[in-house]
Design a protein around this motif. Structure first.
Motif, short mmCIF file in Angstrom:
data_model
loop_
_atom_site.label_atom_id
_atom_site.label_comp_id
_atom_site.label_asym_id
_atom_site.label_seq_id
_atom_site.Cartn_x
_atom_site.Cartn_y
_atom_site.Cartn_z
N PRO A 1 0.79 -1.23 0.00
CA PRO A 1 0.00 0.00 0.00
C PRO A 1 0.83 1.28 0.00
O PRO A 1 0.27 2.36 -0.02
N ARG A 2 2.16 1.20 0.02
CA ARG A 2 2.98 2.40 0.20
C ARG A 2 3.95 2.66 -0.96
O ARG A 2 4.80 3.53 -0.85
N GLY A 3 3.85 1.93 -2.02
CA GLY A 3 4.76 2.18 -3.13
C GLY A 3 5.99 1.29 -3.07
O GLY A 3 6.05 0.34 -2.28
N PRO A 4 6.96 1.56 -3.93
CA PRO A 4 7.13 2.67 -4.88
C PRO A 4 6.31 2.48 -6.16
O PRO A 4 5.62 1.47 -6.33
N THR A 5 6.43 3.46 -7.06
CA THR A 5 5.68 3.46 -8.31
C THR A 5 6.63 3.69 -9.47
O THR A 5 7.41 4.65 -9.45
N LEU A 6 6.55 2.80 -10.47
CA LEU A 6 7.31 2.96 -11.71
C LEU A 6 6.37 3.50 -12.78
O LEU A 6 5.31 2.92 -13.04
N CYS A 7 6.74 4.61 -13.39
CA CYS A 7 5.92 5.26 -14.42
C CYS A 7 6.58 5.06 -15.78
O CYS A 7 7.72 5.50 -15.99
N PHE A 8 5.87 4.41 -16.69
CA PHE A 8 6.38 4.12 -18.03
C PHE A 8 5.52 4.86 -19.07
O PHE A 8 4.34 5.13 -18.84
N LYS A 9 6.14 5.11 -20.18
CA LYS A 9 5.43 5.58 -21.36
C LYS A 9 5.36 4.42 -22.35
O LYS A 9 6.38 3.81 -22.68
N VAL A 10 4.15 4.11 -22.80
CA VAL A 10 3.95 3.01 -23.76
C VAL A 10 4.17 3.58 -25.15
O VAL A 10 3.33 4.31 -25.69
N LEU A 11 5.30 3.24 -25.73
CA LEU A 11 5.63 3.75 -27.06
C LEU A 11 4.83 3.05 -28.15
O LEU A 11 4.30 3.69 -29.06
N LYS A 12 4.76 1.71 -28.07
CA LYS A 12 4.00 0.91 -29.03
C LYS A 12 3.35 -0.25 -28.29
O LYS A 12 3.87 -0.69 -27.26
N TYR A 13 2.28 -0.75 -28.86
CA TYR A 13 1.67 -1.96 -28.29
C TYR A 13 0.84 -2.66 -29.36
O TYR A 13 0.35 -2.05 -30.30
N SER A 14 0.74 -3.98 -29.19
CA SER A 14 -0.09 -4.82 -30.06
C SER A 14 -0.93 -5.72 -29.17
O SER A 14 -0.44 -6.24 -28.16
N LEU A 15 -2.17 -5.91 -29.54
CA LEU A 15 -3.09 -6.72 -28.77
C LEU A 15 -2.94 -8.19 -29.10
O LEU A 15 -2.26 -8.57 -30.06
N ILE A 16 -3.58 -9.03 -28.30
CA ILE A 16 -3.51 -10.47 -28.53
C ILE A 16 -4.12 -10.82 -29.88
O ILE A 16 -3.57 -11.66 -30.61
N ARG A 17 -5.22 -10.18 -30.22
CA ARG A 17 -5.85 -10.51 -31.50
C ARG A 17 -4.97 -10.12 -32.69
O ARG A 17 -5.01 -10.79 -33.72
N ASP A 18 -4.17 -9.06 -32.51
CA ASP A 18 -3.27 -8.68 -33.60
C ASP A 18 -2.14 -9.70 -33.77
O ASP A 18 -1.75 -10.03 -34.90
N VAL A 19 -1.63 -10.20 -32.65
CA VAL A 19 -0.54 -11.19 -32.71
C VAL A 19 -1.04 -12.49 -33.31
O VAL A 19 -0.38 -13.11 -34.17
N LEU A 20 -2.22 -12.95 -32.90
CA LEU A 20 -2.75 -14.20 -33.42
C LEU A 20 -3.12 -14.07 -34.90
O LEU A 20 -3.02 -15.05 -35.66
N ALA A 21 -3.54 -12.88 -35.30
CA ALA A 21 -3.89 -12.69 -36.72
C ALA A 21 -2.69 -12.78 -37.62
O ALA A 21 -2.82 -13.10 -38.81
N SER A 22 -1.50 -12.53 -37.09
CA SER A 22 -0.29 -12.60 -37.90
C SER A 22 0.27 -14.02 -38.02
O SER A 22 1.22 -14.23 -38.78
N GLN A 23 -0.29 -14.97 -37.29
CA GLN A 23 0.20 -16.35 -37.33
C GLN A 23 -0.59 -17.16 -38.35
O GLN A 23 -1.78 -16.94 -38.57
N ILE A 24 0.08 -18.13 -38.93
CA ILE A 24 -0.56 -18.97 -39.95
C ILE A 24 -1.57 -19.91 -39.31
O ILE A 24 -2.71 -20.04 -39.78
N ASN A 25 -1.15 -20.58 -38.26
CA ASN A 25 -2.03 -21.52 -37.56
C ASN A 25 -2.09 -21.13 -36.08
O ASN A 25 -1.37 -21.69 -35.24
N PRO A 26 -2.90 -20.15 -35.74
CA PRO A 26 -2.99 -19.75 -34.33
C PRO A 26 -3.61 -20.86 -33.49
O PRO A 26 -4.55 -21.55 -33.92
N LEU A 27 -3.08 -21.03 -32.30
CA LEU A 27 -3.54 -22.09 -31.40
C LEU A 27 -4.44 -21.51 -30.33
O LEU A 27 -4.51 -20.31 -30.11
#
Length: 415
Positions: free
Chosen positions: A100-126
């Motif tokens: 409840p007292r920290g610390p806190t790491l603050c990041f900037k998300v430069l890029k991201y891809s969702l699960i559906r995007d990753v699976l769409a790029s695979q030939i045979n998604p499992l």
């Protein structure tokens, strides 16, 4: 056909639940703060899948919820981490904090891809449904610096998932891998999420498909030998089976052909999501407090001292305000208690007076009631006397009539 009941509740390990000395399992809340858009909302859901099974997968946030609302209930559920996603005009931000007292790491998300995007790029998604029943393994790569912020990042990343006891871990529980790769040149962290699979070595893909599946698809072949001996069916990635990629299974793994002491090649299949993170700052508290590290704003020692003095001054002022509030609360409690006693004493005296008046009225009513009863009794006596006289007259008339009929003197009929 009778319906088969499927149990949906999760079995609790009583050995750890009833043991206060047992190792504490990290648990997390993954949620958004403010308006973030549908894409970031999908990213929040995907990160919850990564943190399964020790996370609130169906956590519902409201627009009115604030950070203090989540902090208030975190202790009841044993939550140790918050993963918070926000969005501003400059982009998407990600905060990793320890409750409840920290610390806190603050990041900037430069890029991201969702699960559906990753699976769409695979030939045979499992399908990866059963792989989320156990927590993933954590791999940290290139976190070799001596800087304090790197050491703190390592500690925070390690606290996100349960620690591993190599001597007691079951091989079938190692189903997923979470990778944090740090690039010291660009200072960017690559986040990846993989599924762990094994495959037999020394055989072609056709033979492996026959072994692993029940019935292969043979409608395009006249004989099974054509299916097994067909050329050009092995890709370059499948042909790579060196000594480093080959392991001997110490235990039975998932799959009917993966038995103990068998030689297998490790295969990683990406599940998603992907993220590129850049550390912006580190705060000492829970999303507030002293800034321990900042990537862009550098402070001189004099500025750091002045900021520390200001921070201490604000703490002292807050402590004084808290004491004054406590005194006001105690004073108001005393006033309410005195008012209650005063009003309760007055109410008692008024109730006594009312009781006395009620007693007097009751006594008066009783006297009036008694007088009414006496009058009623007198009237009843008079009525009785009148009835007796009427009866005597009737009897005398009857005697007289009977004497006339018998020609007797009425005096002979009297006793």
């Amino acid at each position: 056909m009778a319906r088969k009941k499927r149990r949906t509740h999760v079995k609790v390990d009583e050995t750890t639940a009833n043991n206060p000395n047992a190792q504490k399992i990290p648990k997390s809340f993954v949620f958004k703060s403010g308006h973030v858009g549908k894409s970031v909302e999908a990213l929040v859901r995907d990160v919850r899948r990564v943190m399964e099974p020790h996370t609130a997968i169906r956590l519902k946030e409201r627009k009115s919820n604030r950070l203090k609302d989540f902090v208030a209930i975190a202790g009841q559920f044993g939550i140790t981490q918050f993963l918070i996603f926000t969005r501003t005009d400059n982009g998407t931000n990600f905060r990793l904090t320890r409750t409840p007292r920290g610390p806190t790491l603050c990041f900037k998300v430069l890029k991201y891809s969702l699960i559906r995007d990753v699976l769409a790029s695979q030939i045979n998604p499992l399908s990866f449904g059963s792989k989320f029943h156990t927590p993933p393994l954590l791999v940290l790569n290139n976190f070799d610096g001596e800087e304090n912020h790197l050491k703190l990042m390592i500690t925070m990343f390690q606290s996100m998932f349960p620690s591993i006891n190599v001597n007691k871990i079951q091989l079938a529980d190692a189903r997923r891998v979470v990778l944090f790769n740090y690039n010291p040149d660009t200072k960017i962290i690559d986040f990846r999420h993989y599924s762990i699979g094994v495959k037999p070595i020394g055989i072609t893909k056709s033979v492996r498909k026959i072994i692993t599946s029940n019935v292969p698809d043979l409608h395009e072949y006249r004989d099974i030998s054509e299916f097994v001996l067909r050329d050009g069916h092995i890709s370059e990635s499948e042909a790579e089976s060196g000594v480093e990629a080959t392991v001997t299974l110490a235990q039975d793994f998932v799959g009917k052909i993966n038995k103990k002491s068998d030689q297998r090649a490790i295969k990683l299949i990406e599940i998603g999501p992907r993220m590129e993170l850049q550390l912006v700052k580190i705060q000492s508290g829970l999303c507030d407090g002293e800034v321990l590290f900042h990537e862009f704003n550098k402070k001189t020692p004099a500025e750091i001292k002045s900021m520390e003095r200001e921070r201490q001054k604000k703490k002292q002022e807050a402590a004084l305000r808290r004491k004054e509030q406590e005194k006001n609360v105690e004073r108001k409690k005393a006033e309410r208690e005195a008012h209650r006693l005063a009003t309760s004493g007055r109410a008692i005296s008024e109730s006594k007076d009312e009781e006395i008046e009620d007693d007097d009225e009751d006594s008066k009513d009783e006297d009036n009631y008694n007088e009414d009863e006496d009058e009623d009794e007198d009237e009843e006596d008079d009525d009785d006397d009148d009835d007796d006289d009427e009866k005597d007259e009737e009897q005398h008339e009857q005697q007289q009539s009977s004497a006339d009929e018998m020609d007797l003197d009425p005096k002979y009929l009297e006793n």
